[in-house]
Scaffold this motif. Structure first.
Motif, PDB file in Angstrom:
ATOM      1  N   SER A   1       0.810  -1.220   0.000  1.00 38.61           N
ATOM      2  CA  SER A   1       0.000   0.000   0.000  1.00 38.61           C
ATOM      3  C   SER A   1       0.840   1.265   0.000  1.00 38.61           C
ATOM      4  O   SER A   1       0.350   2.341  -0.316  1.00 38.61           O
ATOM      5  N   GLU A   2       2.107   1.148   0.342  1.00 42.71           N
ATOM      6  CA  GLU A   2       2.981   2.322   0.403  1.00 42.71           C
ATOM      7  C   GLU A   2       3.926   2.446  -0.792  1.00 42.71           C
ATOM      8  O   GLU A   2       4.692   3.396  -0.889  1.00 42.71           O
ATOM      9  N   LEU A   3       3.867   1.509  -1.710  1.00 43.14           N
ATOM     10  CA  LEU A   3       4.794   1.494  -2.838  1.00 43.14           C
ATOM     11  C   LEU A   3       4.601   2.690  -3.767  1.00 43.14           C
ATOM     12  O   LEU A   3       5.583   3.315  -4.190  1.00 43.14           O
ATOM     13  N   LEU A   4       3.360   3.045  -4.084  1.00 50.11           N
ATOM     14  CA  LEU A   4       3.130   4.197  -4.963  1.00 50.11           C
ATOM     15  C   LEU A   4       3.651   5.483  -4.335  1.00 50.11           C
ATOM     16  O   LEU A   4       4.245   6.314  -5.020  1.00 50.11           O
ATOM     17  N   GLU A   5       3.439   5.639  -3.050  1.00 46.73           N
ATOM     18  CA  GLU A   5       3.927   6.827  -2.349  1.00 46.73           C
ATOM     19  C   GLU A   5       5.457   6.874  -2.373  1.00 46.73           C
ATOM     20  O   GLU A   5       6.062   7.926  -2.565  1.00 46.73           O
TER      21      GLU A   5
ATOM     22  N   VAL B   1      17.121   1.354  -5.863  1.00 41.19           N
ATOM     23  CA  VAL B   1      17.346   0.139  -5.070  1.00 41.19           C
ATOM     24  C   VAL B   1      18.143   0.415  -3.798  1.00 41.19           C
ATOM     25  O   VAL B   1      18.233  -0.449  -2.931  1.00 41.19           O
ATOM     26  N   ARG B   2      18.697   1.608  -3.687  1.00 38.22           N
ATOM     27  CA  ARG B   2      19.426   1.975  -2.460  1.00 38.22           C
ATOM     28  C   ARG B   2      18.482   2.226  -1.287  1.00 38.22           C
ATOM     29  O   ARG B   2      18.907   2.217  -0.142  1.00 38.22           O
ATOM     30  N   TYR B   3      17.199   2.453  -1.587  1.00 44.40           N
ATOM     31  CA  TYR B   3      16.238   2.846  -0.557  1.00 44.40           C
ATOM     32  C   TYR B   3      15.312   1.718  -0.115  1.00 44.40           C
ATOM     33  O   TYR B   3      14.260   1.973   0.454  1.00 44.40           O
ATOM     34  N   VAL B   4      15.705   0.494  -0.408  1.00 44.63           N
ATOM     35  CA  VAL B   4      14.927  -0.670   0.025  1.00 44.63           C
ATOM     36  C   VAL B   4      15.857  -1.608   0.789  1.00 44.63           C
ATOM     37  O   VAL B   4      17.086  -1.485   0.709  1.00 44.63           O
ATOM     38  N   ASP B   5      15.279  -2.565   1.514  1.00 50.44           N
ATOM     39  CA  ASP B   5      16.112  -3.501   2.271  1.00 50.44           C
ATOM     40  C   ASP B   5      16.835  -4.468   1.326  1.00 50.44           C
ATOM     41  O   ASP B   5      16.541  -4.521   0.129  1.00 50.44           O
ATOM     42  N   ARG B   6      17.771  -5.217   1.858  1.00 47.70           N
ATOM     43  CA  ARG B   6      18.610  -6.098   1.028  1.00 47.70           C
ATOM     44  C   ARG B   6      17.820  -7.154   0.276  1.00 47.70           C
ATOM     45  O   ARG B   6      18.094  -7.433  -0.887  1.00 47.70           O
ATOM     46  N   VAL B   7      16.847  -7.756   0.950  1.00 44.57           N
ATOM     47  CA  VAL B   7      16.058  -8.805   0.301  1.00 44.57           C
ATOM     48  C   VAL B   7      15.287  -8.227  -0.881  1.00 44.57           C
ATOM     49  O   VAL B   7      15.267  -8.808  -1.972  1.00 44.57           O
ATOM     50  N   THR B   8      14.663  -7.077  -0.669  1.00 45.81           N
ATOM     51  CA  THR B   8      13.919  -6.429  -1.746  1.00 45.81           C
ATOM     52  C   THR B   8      14.851  -6.029  -2.877  1.00 45.81           C
ATOM     53  O   THR B   8      14.532  -6.223  -4.050  1.00 45.81           O
ATOM     54  N   LYS B   9      16.016  -5.514  -2.533  1.00 50.03           N
ATOM     55  CA  LYS B   9      16.989  -5.111  -3.559  1.00 50.03           C
ATOM     56  C   LYS B   9      17.403  -6.316  -4.402  1.00 50.03           C
ATOM     57  O   LYS B   9      17.452  -6.224  -5.630  1.00 50.03           O
ATOM     58  N   ARG B  10      17.693  -7.434  -3.746  1.00 55.19           N
ATOM     59  CA  ARG B  10      18.098  -8.640  -4.484  1.00 55.19           C
ATOM     60  C   ARG B  10      17.017  -9.074  -5.474  1.00 55.19           C
ATOM     61  O   ARG B  10      17.326  -9.548  -6.562  1.00 55.19           O
ATOM     62  N   PHE B  11      15.768  -8.900  -5.072  1.00 49.28           N
ATOM     63  CA  PHE B  11      14.664  -9.254  -5.964  1.00 49.28           C
ATOM     64  C   PHE B  11      14.529  -8.236  -7.090  1.00 49.28           C
ATOM     65  O   PHE B  11      14.437  -8.594  -8.262  1.00 49.28           O
ATOM     66  N   TRP B  12      14.501  -6.962  -6.742  1.00 47.26           N
ATOM     67  CA  TRP B  12      14.275  -5.919  -7.742  1.00 47.26           C
ATOM     68  C   TRP B  12      15.332  -5.917  -8.839  1.00 47.26           C
ATOM     69  O   TRP B  12      15.008  -5.689 -10.000  1.00 47.26           O
ATOM     70  N   VAL B  13      16.598  -6.145  -8.503  1.00 48.71           N
ATOM     71  CA  VAL B  13      17.647  -6.079  -9.536  1.00 48.71           C
ATOM     72  C   VAL B  13      17.548  -7.225 -10.541  1.00 48.71           C
ATOM     73  O   VAL B  13      18.190  -7.171 -11.583  1.00 48.71           O
ATOM     74  N   THR B  14      16.721  -8.226 -10.258  1.00 47.40           N
ATOM     75  CA  THR B  14      16.531  -9.318 -11.217  1.00 47.40           C
ATOM     76  C   THR B  14      15.444  -8.996 -12.239  1.00 47.40           C
ATOM     77  O   THR B  14      15.303  -9.716 -13.227  1.00 47.40           O
TER      78      THR B  14
ATOM     79  N   ALA C   1       7.736  -0.255 -13.876  1.00 53.75           N
ATOM     80  CA  ALA C   1       6.514  -0.993 -14.241  1.00 53.75           C
ATOM     81  C   ALA C   1       6.614  -2.452 -13.802  1.00 53.75           C
ATOM     82  O   ALA C   1       5.633  -3.031 -13.312  1.00 53.75           O
ATOM     83  N   ASN C   2       7.789  -3.057 -13.962  1.00 51.27           N
ATOM     84  CA  ASN C   2       7.978  -4.444 -13.545  1.00 51.27           C
ATOM     85  C   ASN C   2       7.929  -4.589 -12.035  1.00 51.27           C
ATOM     86  O   ASN C   2       7.416  -5.578 -11.518  1.00 51.27           O
ATOM     87  N   ILE C   3       8.457  -3.619 -11.318  1.00 49.06           N
ATOM     88  CA  ILE C   3       8.371  -3.653  -9.857  1.00 49.06           C
ATOM     89  C   ILE C   3       6.911  -3.584  -9.438  1.00 49.06           C
ATOM     90  O   ILE C   3       6.437  -4.405  -8.642  1.00 49.06           O
ATOM     91  N   LEU C   4       6.182  -2.608  -9.973  1.00 49.64           N
ATOM     92  CA  LEU C   4       4.778  -2.431  -9.601  1.00 49.64           C
ATOM     93  C   LEU C   4       3.940  -3.661  -9.932  1.00 49.64           C
ATOM     94  O   LEU C   4       3.014  -4.006  -9.200  1.00 49.64           O
ATOM     95  N   SER C   5       4.276  -4.336 -11.032  1.00 48.69           N
ATOM     96  CA  SER C   5       3.501  -5.514 -11.429  1.00 48.69           C
ATOM     97  C   SER C   5       3.704  -6.693 -10.476  1.00 48.69           C
ATOM     98  O   SER C   5       2.900  -7.620 -10.461  1.00 48.69           O
ATOM     99  N   GLN C   6       4.759  -6.661  -9.670  1.00 50.89           N
ATOM    100  CA  GLN C   6       5.051  -7.750  -8.743  1.00 50.89           C
ATOM    101  C   GLN C   6       4.272  -7.644  -7.428  1.00 50.89           C
ATOM    102  O   GLN C   6       4.263  -8.573  -6.630  1.00 50.89           O
ATOM    103  N   TYR C   7       3.640  -6.506  -7.197  1.00 50.32           N
ATOM    104  CA  TYR C   7       2.922  -6.270  -5.944  1.00 50.32           C
ATOM    105  C   TYR C   7       1.432  -6.115  -6.241  1.00 50.32           C
ATOM    106  O   TYR C   7       1.005  -5.084  -6.771  1.00 50.32           O
ATOM    107  N   LEU C   8       0.662  -7.120  -5.894  1.00 48.19           N
ATOM    108  CA  LEU C   8      -0.773  -7.090  -6.143  1.00 48.19           C
ATOM    109  C   LEU C   8      -1.433  -5.977  -5.336  1.00 48.19           C
ATOM    110  O   LEU C   8      -1.142  -5.789  -4.165  1.00 48.19           O
ATOM    111  N   GLY C   9      -2.314  -5.245  -5.971  1.00 46.20           N
ATOM    112  CA  GLY C   9      -3.045  -4.191  -5.291  1.00 46.20           C
ATOM    113  C   GLY C   9      -2.320  -2.868  -5.205  1.00 46.20           C
ATOM    114  O   GLY C   9      -2.809  -1.933  -4.580  1.00 46.20           O
ATOM    115  N   THR C  10      -1.171  -2.754  -5.845  1.00 43.36           N
ATOM    116  CA  THR C  10      -0.393  -1.520  -5.780  1.00 43.36           C
ATOM    117  C   THR C  10      -1.167  -0.329  -6.300  1.00 43.36           C
ATOM    118  O   THR C  10      -1.100   0.757  -5.739  1.00 43.36           O
TER     119      THR C  10
END
Length: 114
Positions: free
Chosen positions: A17-21, A45-58, A72-81
């Motif tokens: 729920s906070e991703l768009l913000e 990717v500097r502003y997210v935790d390590r686990v999220t960063k490892r996922f996002w860079v893929t 767009a690919n990040i947003l598509s991975q989070y349902l309800g964004t």
């Protein structure tokens, strides 16, 4: 751009729920610093935790440094964004119960309640 631990840095705590913000705040900062797409990909990717960063860079767009595709690919991975921050009936009940015994007599009290 502010450092990741700076109070002025955007941060994403994993709540969908906070991703768009988070992206709105990041965009404002990136625009004020005139970052290129490549710099945005590297910086976001500097502003997210390590686990999220490892996922996002893929995700597609990171390696090619195409920020719009990456975002767009990040947003598509989070349902309800697309809904953003939403409140539940329980949240509303909690707010009402906090103010049930209080008289609202000043504008500031009304704004706090609102």
């Amino acid at each position: 751009m502010p450092g990741p631990t700076s109070s002025k840095a955007p941060s994403f705590n994993g709540e969908t729920s906070e991703l768009l913000e988070f992206f709105k705040y990041f965009k404002d900062l990136a625009d004020s610093c005139s970052l290129t797409d490549a710099e945005k990909c590297k910086s976001v990717v500097r502003y997210v935790d390590r686990v999220t960063k490892r996922f996002w860079v893929t995700l597609s767009g990171y390696e090619s440094q195409d920020y719009d595709t990456f975002k767009a690919n990040i947003l598509s991975q989070y349902l309800g964004t697309e809904k953003g921050i939403k409140y539940t009936l329980c949240d509303l009940e909690h707010i009402v119960m906090n103010f049930v015994d209080q008289d609202i007599s000043m504008e500031t009290e009304l704004l706090q309640y609102y």
